[in-house]
Enzyme design. Structure first.
Site, PDB file in Angstrom:
ATOM      1  CE  LYS A 214      15.926 -83.133 -23.560  1.00 42.97           C
ATOM      2  NZ  LYS A 214      15.511 -83.070 -22.148  1.00 42.97           N
ATOM      3  NE  ARG A 250      22.405 -82.079 -19.626  1.00 41.47           N
ATOM      4  CZ  ARG A 250      22.115 -83.029 -20.510  1.00 41.47           C
ATOM      5  NH1 ARG A 250      21.084 -82.892 -21.329  1.00 41.47           N
ATOM      6  NH2 ARG A 250      22.851 -84.135 -20.579  1.00 41.47           N
TER       7      ARG A 250
END
Length: 271
Positions: A214, A250
């Site tokens: 991210k 995740r």
């Protein structure tokens, strides 16, 4: 000495526009092959998504999302994957078809608020649900998000939402909480949530943590402009989340994450 290691959830995006791997697995065959590779790399759970939720992403209609995801779930089951499969969707119609195809977890970035039918559908399906915190919606969530105290606000909202979901009839042992790293949050918000992840876990419900590749990593390392250049940061965040109690991590890079968590567990056991 046995040491707890979080489960690893491998990401299988079937979208053409996901921020990290859009277009790489957007055929059924490619997505199934990728999912099986992640399983071979050590994934405990496979998370199948058919709509991008990256900042600025445009919505996808129900029929398209079902066409992208249900055949992949069927293909994974036909290929012999017997482990948990998660459907990453906000839409109850997509979740229902996915569970019918063999999924057993509904991973919802809207925490079952997207549609009035979401919560009743979750109750009827009887599957596990992931409730994620998101400020705003994907197209606008990164437009100057503000919190007075991000950790308290996210933790309190998740606790309240979990209570509502339980009151509607979802069993407590079927609920996971996700602080929503990168969903309506700045890099400072994301690092604060990671540093105080125990606050999210005060409910006693398990935490799913997802920061793989991210933009927060690029905020710390400006050279990491490409999502594929964020492995080191992804592993650092995964290890920190594990240390602070996350039950599920995740990720895109399953093999590397499994290895990092195994080494962390071995060092912890040795100490």
């Amino acid at each position: 000495m046995a040491v707890f290691r979080p489960r690893v959830m491998g990401i299988v995006n079937t979208t053409p526009d996901s921020f990290s791997d859009g277009g790489r697995h957007d055929s059924v065959e490619a997505a199934v092959v990728h999912g099986l590779k992640l399983a071979a790399d050590g994934a405990d759970i496979l998370d199948i998504g058919g709509e991008s939720t990256r900042p600025g992403a445009q919505p996808v209609d129900i029929e398209t999302e079902i066409a992208r995801t249900a055949p992949v779930i069927l293909g994974l089951r036909a290929a012999g994957w017997a482990g948990p499969i998660s459907i990453d969707t906000m839409k109850p119609e997509v979740a229902a078809v996915a569970v019918g195809a063999g999924a057993n977890i509904w991973n919802d970035v809207s925490a079952l608020t997207f549609s009035p039918a979401s919560l009743p559908t979750a109750v009827d399906l009887g599957c596990d649900v992931v409730l994620m915190h998101m400020k705003g919606e994907p197209r606008t969530m990164q437009d100057a998000p503000h919190y007075d105290d991000v950790v308290s606000e996210v933790a309190d909202w998740l606790a309240l939402r979990a209570g509502e979901v339980m009151a509607a009839g979802v069993a407590p042992d079927r609920i996971w909480l996700d602080p929503g790293i990168g969903f309506g949050k700045t890099a400072a918000h994301n690092t604060a949530l990671t540093a105080r992840l125990e606050r999210i876990g005060a409910t006693g419900l398990p935490i799913l943590y997802g920061a793989s590749r991210k933009r927060t990593i690029a905020a710390i390392d400006p050279r990491a402009t490409d999502a594929s250049d964020r492995l080191g940061g992804s592993l650092a965040l995964a290890l920190e989340a594990a240390r602070r109690g996350a039950a599920i991590i995740r990720v895109h890079d399953v093999r590397e994450t499994v290895q990092a968590l195994a080494v962390q567990a071995a060092v912890t056991a040795a100490g």
